[in-house]
Scaffold this motif. Structure first.
Motif, short mmCIF file in Angstrom:
data_model
loop_
_atom_site.label_atom_id
_atom_site.label_comp_id
_atom_site.label_asym_id
_atom_site.label_seq_id
_atom_site.Cartn_x
_atom_site.Cartn_y
_atom_site.Cartn_z
N HIS A 296 -13.93 6.10 -12.66
CA HIS A 296 -14.47 7.24 -13.40
C HIS A 296 -13.48 8.41 -13.38
CE1 HIS A 296 -17.30 10.16 -14.96
NE2 HIS A 296 -17.05 10.94 -13.92
N TYR A 297 -12.86 8.64 -12.24
CA TYR A 297 -11.89 9.74 -12.14
C TYR A 297 -10.74 9.54 -13.11
CZ TYR A 297 -8.06 12.58 -10.46
OH TYR A 297 -7.02 13.46 -10.40
N ALA B 142 -0.07 6.42 -19.95
CA ALA B 142 -1.37 5.95 -20.43
C ALA B 142 -1.63 4.50 -20.02
CB ALA B 142 -1.45 6.10 -21.95
N ASN B 143 -0.62 3.66 -20.18
CA ASN B 143 -0.77 2.24 -19.81
C ASN B 143 -0.98 2.07 -18.31
OD1 ASN B 143 -0.59 0.91 -22.33
ND2 ASN B 143 1.62 1.18 -22.37
N GLU B 144 -0.30 2.90 -17.50
CA GLU B 144 -0.47 2.82 -16.05
C GLU B 144 -1.87 3.28 -15.66
OE1 GLU B 144 0.59 2.09 -12.03
OE2 GLU B 144 1.20 1.33 -13.99
N ALA B 145 -2.38 4.30 -16.34
CA ALA B 145 -3.75 4.76 -16.08
C ALA B 145 -4.76 3.66 -16.40
CB ALA B 145 -4.06 6.01 -16.91
N LEU B 146 -4.53 2.95 -17.50
CA LEU B 146 -5.41 1.84 -17.86
C LEU B 146 -5.35 0.73 -16.82
CD1 LEU B 146 -4.72 1.54 -21.71
CD2 LEU B 146 -6.85 2.29 -20.63
N ARG B 147 -4.16 0.48 -16.29
CA ARG B 147 -4.01 -0.58 -15.27
C ARG B 147 -4.76 -0.22 -14.00
NH1 ARG B 147 -1.48 -2.09 -10.88
NH2 ARG B 147 -0.53 -0.04 -10.59
N ILE B 148 -4.62 1.03 -13.53
CA ILE B 148 -5.32 1.45 -12.32
C ILE B 148 -6.83 1.43 -12.55
CG2 ILE B 148 -5.68 3.37 -10.72
CD1 ILE B 148 -2.79 4.21 -11.26
N HIS B 149 -7.25 1.84 -13.73
CA HIS B 149 -8.67 1.82 -14.08
C HIS B 149 -9.23 0.40 -14.00
CE1 HIS B 149 -12.18 1.86 -16.84
NE2 HIS B 149 -12.36 3.08 -16.37
N ALA B 150 -8.47 -0.56 -14.54
CA ALA B 150 -8.90 -1.96 -14.50
C ALA B 150 -8.92 -2.50 -13.07
CB ALA B 150 -7.98 -2.81 -15.37
N GLU B 151 -7.92 -2.11 -12.27
CA GLU B 151 -7.87 -2.55 -10.87
C GLU B 151 -9.09 -2.05 -10.11
OE1 GLU B 151 -5.75 -4.36 -8.99
OE2 GLU B 151 -4.51 -4.94 -10.69
N ALA B 152 -9.47 -0.80 -10.35
CA ALA B 152 -10.63 -0.24 -9.65
C ALA B 152 -11.92 -0.94 -10.07
CB ALA B 152 -10.73 1.26 -9.93
N GLN B 153 -12.03 -1.28 -11.35
CA GLN B 153 -13.24 -1.92 -11.85
C GLN B 153 -13.38 -3.35 -11.37
OE1 GLN B 153 -13.09 -1.27 -16.17
NE2 GLN B 153 -14.94 -0.03 -15.95
N HIS B 154 -12.25 -4.08 -11.27
CA HIS B 154 -12.30 -5.49 -10.92
C HIS B 154 -12.03 -5.75 -9.44
CE1 HIS B 154 -11.50 -5.58 -15.33
NE2 HIS B 154 -12.39 -6.54 -15.27
N HIS B 155 -11.87 -4.69 -8.67
CA HIS B 155 -11.71 -4.85 -7.22
C HIS B 155 -13.02 -5.39 -6.63
CE1 HIS B 155 -11.16 -3.70 -2.99
NE2 HIS B 155 -9.87 -3.71 -3.25
N PRO B 156 -12.92 -6.22 -5.57
CA PRO B 156 -14.15 -6.75 -4.96
C PRO B 156 -15.17 -5.66 -4.60
CG PRO B 156 -12.25 -7.89 -4.07
CD PRO B 156 -11.71 -6.80 -4.95
#
Length: 220
Positions: A173-174, A151-165
Motif C-alpha cells: 500500500h505504501y 516506476a518499474n522498480e516500484a512495481l517489482r517491490i509492490h509485487a514482491e510484497a503482495q506475493h510474499h508468504p
C-alpha cells in the motif's frame, strides 16, 4: 486427541518470540541472554525480507535526484541558458529527493535502518552518464528512461510484497500510494515533452528549441 492439539498450540505459542516474553525474562530473578529484549521492536510482516529492496530503492532515488540536479545546472549555465529545462530538472530532482527521504522514514517506521551502501537494483547505460554532453532532446530521453526505471522498480517491490508468504499489504500500500501515481504522471509528462520537441525539431526551425524552453517555463 483434542487435548494433544490444544497442547501443541500452547507449546508453539509459548516458544514463539514475543516482546512480552523478553521483558518477562529480563525482569526475572535469573534472566537469560543477559536480559536482552531483542523482540521489542517495530518490525513485523515481511520488512526483514524486503528491507534491502527498500534501501536500494531509496538510494536509487537519491542517485537520480543528483543526476537531475546536475542536468539542471548544465542547462542553467550562461552558455546553454535554458531556464525551462533548468526548472524541469530541478523539479524532478526535488521530487526524487523527497521520495527518498519519505522512504527512509518509512523504513525506520517499520523498525528498520537505512543502509546507504545498498546499491540500486538497476544500472543506467554508460552513454547516459555523460550528462554535460546532452542536448535538450537527449536530456528528455534520459529523464524519461530514469523515471521509467524507478516506476518499474516500484512495481517489482509492490509485487514482491503482495506475493510474499506473509503478504505484507502495508508495504504494498505504501509503494502504491506514495510512488505509483506520482511516477505515472512524471513518465507521462516526459513522454509528451520528448515527442513534442521531436516534432518541433523535424520542422528544422532554428528557434524551435527556444520556443519549447519558453513553453516549459510557463507550464512548470
Amino acid at each position: 486427541m483434542l487435548f494433544f492439539g490444544v497442547l501443541s498450540i500452547f507449546l508453539l505459542t509459548a516458544s514463539a518470540e514475543y516482546c512480552y516474553s523478553d521483558v518477562e525474562n529480563a525482569c526475572s530473578t535469573m534472566p537469560k541472554n543477559d536480559g536482552q529484549v531483542a523482540n521489542c521492536n517495530a518490525r513485523y510482516g515481511a520488512i526483514e525480507t524486503l528491507k534491502a529492496d527498500l534501501q536500494a530503492y531509496a538510494n536509487a532515488n537519491i542517485e537520480t535526484s543528483f543526476e537531475f540536479l546536475l542536468m539542471s545546472t548544465h542547462f542553467g549555465n550562461y552558455e546553454v541558458h535554458r531556464d525551462g529545462f533548468k526548472g524541469l530538472y530541478r523539479k524532478l530532482s526535488d521530487q526524487s529527493w523527497a521520495d527518498a527521504i519519505d522512504l527512509i522514514k518509512y523504513i525506520a517506521k517499520r523498525g528498520g535502518t537505512m543502509d546507504l551502501n545498498q546499491l540500486p537494483h538497476f544500472k543506467k547505460p554508460v552513454k547516459q552518464s555523460k550528462i554535460l554532453q546532452l542536448t535538450e532532446i537527449n536530456s528528455l530521453a534520459k529523464a524519461l528512461d530514469s523515471e521509467k526505471q524507478l516506476a518499474n522498480e516500484a512495481l517489482r517491490i509492490h509485487a514482491e510484497a503482495q506475493h510474499h508468504p506473509k503478504q505484507d499489504a502495508g508495504i504494498a500500500h505504501y509503494i502504491e500510494e506514495h510512488f505509483m501515481e506520482s511516477l505515472s504522471e512524471r513518465v507521462r509528462d516526459l513522454a509528451g515533452y520528448s515527442n513534442d520537441l521531436k516534432n518541433l525539431l523535424q520542422e528544422r526551425d532554428p528557434v524551435s528549441v527556444f520556443l519549447f524552453d519558453e513553453y516549459l517555463q510557463k507550464v512548470l
